[in-house]
Write a protein that holds these residues in place. Structure first.
Motif, short mmCIF file in Angstrom:
data_model
loop_
_atom_site.label_atom_id
_atom_site.label_comp_id
_atom_site.label_asym_id
_atom_site.label_seq_id
_atom_site.Cartn_x
_atom_site.Cartn_y
_atom_site.Cartn_z
N UNK A 93 19.58 128.30 49.19
CA UNK A 93 19.12 129.73 50.45
C UNK A 93 18.65 130.67 49.25
N UNK A 94 19.26 130.68 47.89
CA UNK A 94 18.81 131.92 47.34
C UNK A 94 18.07 132.36 46.87
N UNK A 95 17.27 131.58 46.54
CA UNK A 95 16.16 131.33 46.31
C UNK A 95 15.10 131.57 47.06
N UNK A 96 15.25 131.12 48.65
CA UNK A 96 14.23 131.08 49.66
C UNK A 96 14.81 132.91 50.36
N UNK A 97 15.99 133.77 50.40
CA UNK A 97 16.20 134.50 50.24
C UNK A 97 14.89 135.55 49.85
N UNK A 98 15.76 135.29 48.28
CA UNK A 98 14.04 136.16 47.42
C UNK A 98 12.23 135.52 47.51
#
Ligand code: OAD
Ligand code: ZN
Length: 249
Positions: free
Chosen positions: A61-66
């Motif tokens: 999720x963190x990578x997705x948002x970035x």
């Protein structure tokens, strides 16, 4: 000229179906996958694998948002190609649109009949109860807390409602796209390299069941020879002119 003939063919066809890919959104500032500087030049396809999500939803999720912030930027808008397709539908010359894109830009351009075979990043889906929600507040959750967003109904883990590698495609949308391909009298391919199944075989399926093929794509899609109309050109140039020709007089 070819544009006039293609416009006549669209106007005269009973059922017109379009298939779009990432090339319809590059003019909105979203890179496609396989061109130079595309997504696969910047990201590892394995980061888009469902096993990556399952192993570490929080990291995913963190990578997705970035990724979404980098790739989509702040103000992505539909471009003249999305608008021309929505215009063709509104004016009664396009019966359905199948898209491989997850950016939601067809809908934002006012398109009504959109079959999404790879899902839509504007939604999230619960891994447990399959409920779907507007993605916006959950992206905010990740941004603010870094935590995996959870389902308001059942507390299950939420996933972006897009098809990851290793996942099966939404059955109903795939069924619909096959049946649309078979029903089409004119099948229009817009901005796709046609390298990913099942989208890749839809135009051939349509042609085998009697459709005329038209293609608008910067590079060869492998349909040369089969397509009656083959525009090796920018979608934002060809589609508005095509729409104009179809509706004139
Ligand atoms: P690709 O990147 O494979 O192909 C995009 C095509 O659009 C290329 O052939 C470009 O030449 C062309 N193109 C780009 N900009 C254009 C423009 N302004 N005018 C005309 N043509 C243009 O993207 P897709 O075919 O959509 O799946 O890729 C299919 C799937 O591959 C994606 O949906 C994605 C990826 O794996 C998933 O993520 C599940
Ligand atoms: Zn749930």
């Amino acid at each position: 000229r070819e544009l006039r003939f293609a416009a006549d063919a669209i106007r005269d066809a009973g059922t017109v179906v379009a298939l779009t890919g990432a090339g319809v959104s590059t003019a909105s500032g979203i890179p496609d996958f396989r061109s130079e500087g595309g997504i696969w030049d910047r990201y590892d396809p394995m980061d888009f694998h469902v096993s990556r999500f399952e192993a570490d939803p929080e990291g995913f999720w963190t990578e997705r948002v970035a990724m979404v912030e980098e790739v989509y930027g702040a103000d992505v808008e539909p471009n003249p190609a999305h608008e021309a397709l929505a215009g063709l539908e509104r004016d009664g010359h396009l019966d359905a649109l199948i898209t491989q894109n997850v950016d939601g830009l067809h809908q934002r351009a006012g398109h009504e009949e959109v079959v999404e075979i790879h899902g839509n990043g504007d939604r999230v889906v619960c891994r447990d109860c399959r409920s779907r929600y507007d993605a916006t507040p959950f992206y905010d959750t990740v941004r603010e807390s870094g935590e995996t967003p959870r389902c308001p109904e059942c507390d299950g883990v939420l996933k972006p409602d897009v098809v990851l590698f290793g996942e099966s495609l939404p059955e109903h949308a795939v069924f619909q796209s096959h049946s649309l391909a078979e029903r089409a009298d004119l099948f229009l391919v817009v901005g796709s390299s046609l390298t990913v199944e099942p989208a890749a075989s839809l135009p051939r399926r349509a042609a085998d069941t009697g459709a005329t093929l038209a293609v608008v794509n910067l590079e060869d899609t492998g349909l040369t020879g089969r397509a009656a109309y083959d525009f090796r050109a920018d979608v934002t140039d060809v589609l508005p002119r095509l729409h104009g020709r179809v509706v004139e007089d």
